[in-house]
Design a protein around this motif. Structure first.
Motif, PDB file in Angstrom:
ATOM      1  N   GLU A  92       0.820  -1.212   0.000  1.00 17.08           N
ATOM      2  CA  GLU A  92       0.000   0.000   0.000  1.00 17.08           C
ATOM      3  C   GLU A  92       0.855   1.264   0.000  1.00 17.08           C
ATOM      4  N   ASP A  93       2.091   1.170   0.502  1.00 13.07           N
ATOM      5  CA  ASP A  93       3.012   2.306   0.410  1.00 13.07           C
ATOM      6  C   ASP A  93       3.360   2.587  -1.050  1.00 13.07           C
ATOM      7  N   MET A  94       3.542   1.531  -1.839  1.00 10.09           N
ATOM      8  CA  MET A  94       3.807   1.715  -3.263  1.00 10.09           C
ATOM      9  C   MET A  94       2.597   2.348  -3.945  1.00 10.09           C
ATOM     10  N   PHE A  95       1.413   1.913  -3.558  1.00  9.78           N
ATOM     11  CA  PHE A  95       0.203   2.478  -4.150  1.00  9.78           C
ATOM     12  C   PHE A  95       0.119   3.982  -3.875  1.00  9.78           C
ATOM     13  N   ILE A  96       0.369   4.381  -2.644  1.00 14.41           N
ATOM     14  CA  ILE A  96       0.320   5.802  -2.286  1.00 14.41           C
ATOM     15  C   ILE A  96       1.391   6.580  -3.037  1.00 14.41           C
ATOM     16  N   LEU A  97       2.587   6.003  -3.125  1.00 20.77           N
ATOM     17  CA  LEU A  97       3.682   6.667  -3.833  1.00 20.77           C
ATOM     18  C   LEU A  97       3.343   6.904  -5.298  1.00 20.77           C
ATOM     19  N   LEU A  98       2.885   5.860  -5.984  1.00 21.59           N
ATOM     20  CA  LEU A  98       2.585   5.994  -7.411  1.00 21.59           C
ATOM     21  C   LEU A  98       1.318   6.820  -7.643  1.00 21.59           C
ATOM     22  N   SER A  99       0.407   6.808  -6.671  1.00 22.29           N
ATOM     23  CA  SER A  99      -0.774   7.668  -6.779  1.00 22.29           C
ATOM     24  C   SER A  99      -0.349   9.132  -6.837  1.00 22.29           C
ATOM     25  N   GLU A 100       0.620   9.497  -5.997  1.00 23.24           N
ATOM     26  CA  GLU A 100       1.079  10.882  -5.969  1.00 23.24           C
ATOM     27  C   GLU A 100       1.823  11.244  -7.248  1.00 23.24           C
ATOM     28  N   VAL A 101       2.605  10.308  -7.771  1.00 25.18           N
ATOM     29  CA  VAL A 101       3.292  10.562  -9.040  1.00 25.18           C
ATOM     30  C   VAL A 101       2.262  10.821 -10.136  1.00 25.18           C
ATOM     31  N   LYS A 102       1.224   9.984 -10.179  1.00 25.60           N
ATOM     32  CA  LYS A 102       0.194  10.146 -11.202  1.00 25.60           C
ATOM     33  C   LYS A 102      -0.553  11.466 -11.033  1.00 25.60           C
ATOM     34  N   ARG A 103      -0.767  11.893  -9.769  1.00 25.72           N
ATOM     35  CA  ARG A 103      -1.455  13.162  -9.530  1.00 25.72           C
ATOM     36  C   ARG A 103      -0.598  14.346  -9.975  1.00 25.72           C
ATOM     37  N   LYS A 104       0.703  14.274  -9.684  1.00 26.14           N
ATOM     38  CA  LYS A 104       1.602  15.376 -10.034  1.00 26.14           C
ATOM     39  C   LYS A 104       1.938  15.381 -11.525  1.00 26.14           C
ATOM     40  N   ILE A 105       2.019  14.188 -12.126  1.00 25.66           N
ATOM     41  CA  ILE A 105       2.378  14.082 -13.550  1.00 25.66           C
ATOM     42  C   ILE A 105       1.295  13.247 -14.237  1.00 25.66           C
ATOM     43  N   PRO A 106       0.179  13.822 -14.613  1.00 24.48           N
ATOM     44  CA  PRO A 106      -0.948  13.059 -15.186  1.00 24.48           C
ATOM     45  C   PRO A 106      -0.616  12.338 -16.485  1.00 24.48           C
ATOM     46  N   SER A 107       0.451  12.762 -17.168  1.00 30.34           N
ATOM     47  CA  SER A 107       0.794  12.123 -18.439  1.00 30.34           C
ATOM     48  C   SER A 107       1.429  10.750 -18.262  1.00 30.34           C
ATOM     49  N   VAL A 108       1.797  10.400 -17.039  1.00 36.05           N
ATOM     50  CA  VAL A 108       2.409   9.090 -16.781  1.00 36.05           C
ATOM     51  C   VAL A 108       1.394   7.987 -17.056  1.00 36.05           C
ATOM     52  N   THR A 109       1.796   7.010 -17.863  1.00 33.15           N
ATOM     53  CA  THR A 109       0.888   5.896 -18.187  1.00 33.15           C
ATOM     54  C   THR A 109       1.481   4.525 -17.871  1.00 33.15           C
ATOM     55  N   ALA A 110       2.757   4.480 -17.459  1.00 31.87           N
ATOM     56  CA  ALA A 110       3.392   3.178 -17.241  1.00 31.87           C
ATOM     57  C   ALA A 110       4.376   3.245 -16.088  1.00 31.87           C
TER      58      ALA A 110
END
Length: 728
Positions: A92-110
């Motif tokens: 779940e720590d990974m989920f939170i980490l990648l959630s924030e990356v996706k929020r800050k950089i919406p263009s991330v797809t992979a």
């Protein structure tokens, strides 16, 4: 695709980033999970490497990329192989980490990861990616570790060991050493003790100090301390604790910074620490909008078929003369009815081993998938989602709806599923809830394989034979995961051929298949393999279209011997125990030319029966079948021959797992007309032979095709039968 790279600092995660660049993706951010306490070097984690975490902060400046870091709050709570969302787990720590990356950089797809052999880690990364609507990229997955280590060194990965924990590795001698220096020694340890040369078994961990992605600077480790975790005389365990390091600019090799404080590491570059308050991203999958009233609507007339095998059986469902709005409604109705049927048997989707999905228009493949995932999900298949094959069939031409589904079902939960969603160099990924292969009671049911180049997921250029060869290579990669080979363990192959393939090219498909399997079998013999190979059967089916407009799709089925050590007895000679004289048919030598069979004594019986036009003329008194009377005679002849093969090999009709009759749509006989013809033939056989054949409902499926046969060059049979039986 724009990619966020999961990095531990190790050589694998760095080389995985380089592979992403190689295949045309763009790394736009880095993501790292570190201990909650800075003074801790290593956590008791099944997921994350944390040794050397003190230096990861410098990767932002070395690469010029933003680095997102999160302190690991969770622990290993969900220890089963397949991950399910578990509060407090480190995943779940990974989920939170990648959630924030996706929020800050919406263009991330992979998301890129360095997984090589750990299903435990790969499945958890895939789970998080699935929840966030991201694609998992794992370009090192299943690669030969010896070759992979050589590639890393040759491509400029400069990494040192920061942990050793294996026989032959001494912390005092080998910590802090470059992998280039240790390469030959690691291969020697592999020969002596069988270690993983890339350290996949935990033998060692590394820290990358430089690589081609470090465009701004490289890292120099100035001072470190060796910390012993275990002084075991056979395999001592030690880690390297960094005390000071500095960066050198690659442009002028001038030292940028020097860090001599043993307890404080200054932030470098564009670094973001992700806290607990991050907003959770909404999962992309929509809830099921299953409406029973639609399924039971007056516009839907269903046809069911169910075999009677005691442990494994098939259920088939299609619609008659659908007047619905389209494929989505028809598929929803069929899947909904199958779901209700499973419930009536006390089963559900987790009991399904394999799904044959036939649709009328391959251009609506994406829409079909959207409907499919509303019924068959990871959540309702905790033991693994079923494997699947999807092809276009001429359904409307024979009076059916736009969707036709067949499922293979088991009463027990002994299946083993291989479901890799990550894009890699190993084999095509399964983006969605279907698996590459499902092993159940020694039979490996493999998903339909296209000629896709695994790292790009694009069809290979070069036409049908090139696609076929790649599809076979993909099938072999999957088979190896179950310690078998398509060249020696295959019971049979179904080769779907698109009608877009010119007729002159179709014979080349068969020659390529024969050559490929022969060469692979010879290779196994040269490697010293002495086990007896099966003699597989072949069925070629001509269809209107395939996914991605592919020329061919390969569907292998394999026999995987268990660990009992017993010898497999393969039946290669056809026997004739009792003469059969049903419907006045008597055995003649030419009958054998209609039959392909692969039999493992007292275990499996697989048959392809081919009623060609020439055979049909013999059976129907020198005239081609054009009416009910002729088809009635051909149905009886087909069942007569199948009964003879089963009887000769001591199998019964109740052992059948699936039985399909492929009928050309050009005969202009609807399934509503054909089903009674074959049903009556089975009823008559039961009465004449007093054999157990349930006449209450059909035990067979009729599949409308453009053509089918035992040879790719002449897929023009009047009737083609495919049978698979297994003794319970």
């Amino acid at each position: 695709m724009k990619v966020v790279a999961l990095i531990s600092g190790g050589k694998d995660s760095c080389y995985a980033m380089m592979m992403c660049n190689k295949y045309g993706h763009e790394i736009v951010a880095l993501a790292n999970l570190m201990p909650d306490d800075d003074s801790v070097d290593e956590l008791d984690s099944y997921m994350y490497q944390t040794v050397g975490h003190q230096i990861i902060i410098s990767y932002a400046e070395c690469t010029g990329l933003p680095l997102f870091r999160r302190r690991i709050k969770g622990s290993t709570r969900h220890q089963e192989l397949g991950y399910r969302i578990t509060p407090g787990d480190e995943v779940e720590d990974m989920f939170i980490l990648l959630s924030e990356v996706k929020r800050k950089i919406p263009s991330v797809t992979a998301v890129s990861s360095g997984a090589i052999a750990s299903d435990y880690q790969r499945l958890r990364v895939e789970s998080v990616c699935s929840r966030l609507g991201l694609v998992s990229l794992a370009y090192l997955w299943k690669q030969d570790q010896s070759l992979l280590l050589q590639e890393m060194i040759a491509n400029g990965i400069l990494a040192i060991t920061v942990k050793v924990a294996a026989m032959g590795l001494d912390p005092a001698k080998h910590l802090g050493k470059e992998i280039t220096f240790l390469n030959s020694y690691l291969h020697k340890l592999k020969e002596l003790y069988g270690i993983n040369v890339c350290g996949e078994g935990g033998e060692y961990e590394t820290l990358t100090l430089d690589c081609p992605l470090f465009t701004n600077a490289r890292i120099f480790l100035d001072e470190y301390q060796v910390v012993m975790h275990s002084s075991d005389s056979i395999a001592p365990v030690g880690i390297l604790h960094p005390l000071a390091f500095h960066l050198e600019n690659k442009a002028d090799t001038q030292s940028l910074r020097s860090q001599n404080n043993k307890h404080e590491m200054e932030e470098l570059g564009n670094v973001f620490e992700v806290q607990d308050y991050v907003e959770r991203c909404v999962a992309t999958r929509e809830p099921v909008d299953y409406i029973p009233d639609v399924i039971d609507g007056a516009n839907h007339r269903f046809q069911f078929s169910r075999t009677k095998n005691k442990s494994t059986f098939s259920i088939c469902c299609w619609l008659h003369d659908s007047s619905s709005a389209g494929l989505q409604e028809d598929l929803k109705a069929v899947l909904g009815r199958i779901e209700l049927q499973l419930t009536d048997f006390g089963l559900d989707w987790k009991n399904v081993l394999y799904v044959h999905l036939y649709i009328d228009d391959m251009t609506q493949f994406s829409m079909a998938n959207e409907t499919y995932v509303k019924f068959i999900t990871h959540e309702n298949c905790p033991f693994g989602v079923p494997s699947r094959s999807t092809v276009e069939m001429p359904l409307l031409q024979v009076g059916l709806g736009r969707a036709y589904v067949e499922v293979l079902v088991t009463n027990n939960q002994t299946k083993k599923v291989l479901h890799v969603q990550s894009i890699s160099c190993w084999a095509p990924s399964c983006i969605g809830p279907y698996s590459q292969a499902t092993l159940h009671e020694d039979i490996l049911h493999m998903a339909g394989q296209l000629g896709l180049d695994p790292p790009t997921m694009n069809l290979c250029n070069g036409g049908p034979t090139v696609e076929l060869e790649q599809a076979l290579k993909n099938s072999e990669a999957v088979a190896k995961c179950f310690n078998c080979s398509i060249s020696t363990s295959a019971i049979g192959f179904v080769i779907y051929c698109s009608e877009l393939v010119p007729s002159l090219e179709r014979h080349k498909i068969q020659e390529k298949l024969k050559t490929f399997l022969s060469e692979m079998k010879n290779s196994h013999l040269q490697d010293g393999d002495t086990y007896e190979a099966l003699d597989p059967i072949f069925l070629y089916v001509l269809v209107p279209d395939l996914p991605k407009r592919a020329c061919v799709e390969v569907k292998p089925i394999l026999y995987v011997q268990g660990d009992t050590g017993e010898t497999i007895e393969i039946i290669k000679e056809r026997s004739c125990l009792t003469p059969q004289h049903y419907w006045a048919f008597k055995h003649e030598d030419w009958h054998d030319s209609c039959i392909q069979q692969c039999v493992v004594q007292e275990k499996i019986c697989a048959v392809v029966l081919s009623i060609t036009r020439e055979v049909a003329v013999k059976i129907c008194s020198d005239s081609l079948p054009t009416d009910f009377a002729h088809m009635e005679k051909l149905s009886k002849f087909s069942i007569y021959l199948l009964d003879k093969v089963l009887t000769d090999n001591t199998f019964a009709w109740e052992d059948i797992m699936n039985l399909r009759f492929y009928i050309p749509a050009s005969l202009e006989l609807s399934l509503e007309e054909l089903v009674p013809i074959f049903s009556n033939a089975f009823l008559e056989l039961a009465e004449m032979s007093q054999k157990v054949i349930d006449g209450g409902e059909p035990i067979f499926n009729i599949i409308p095709v453009i053509g089918a046969g035992s040879y790719a060059s002449s897929m023009d049979d009047i009737v083609t039968c495919e049978l698979l039986a297994r003794k319970s």
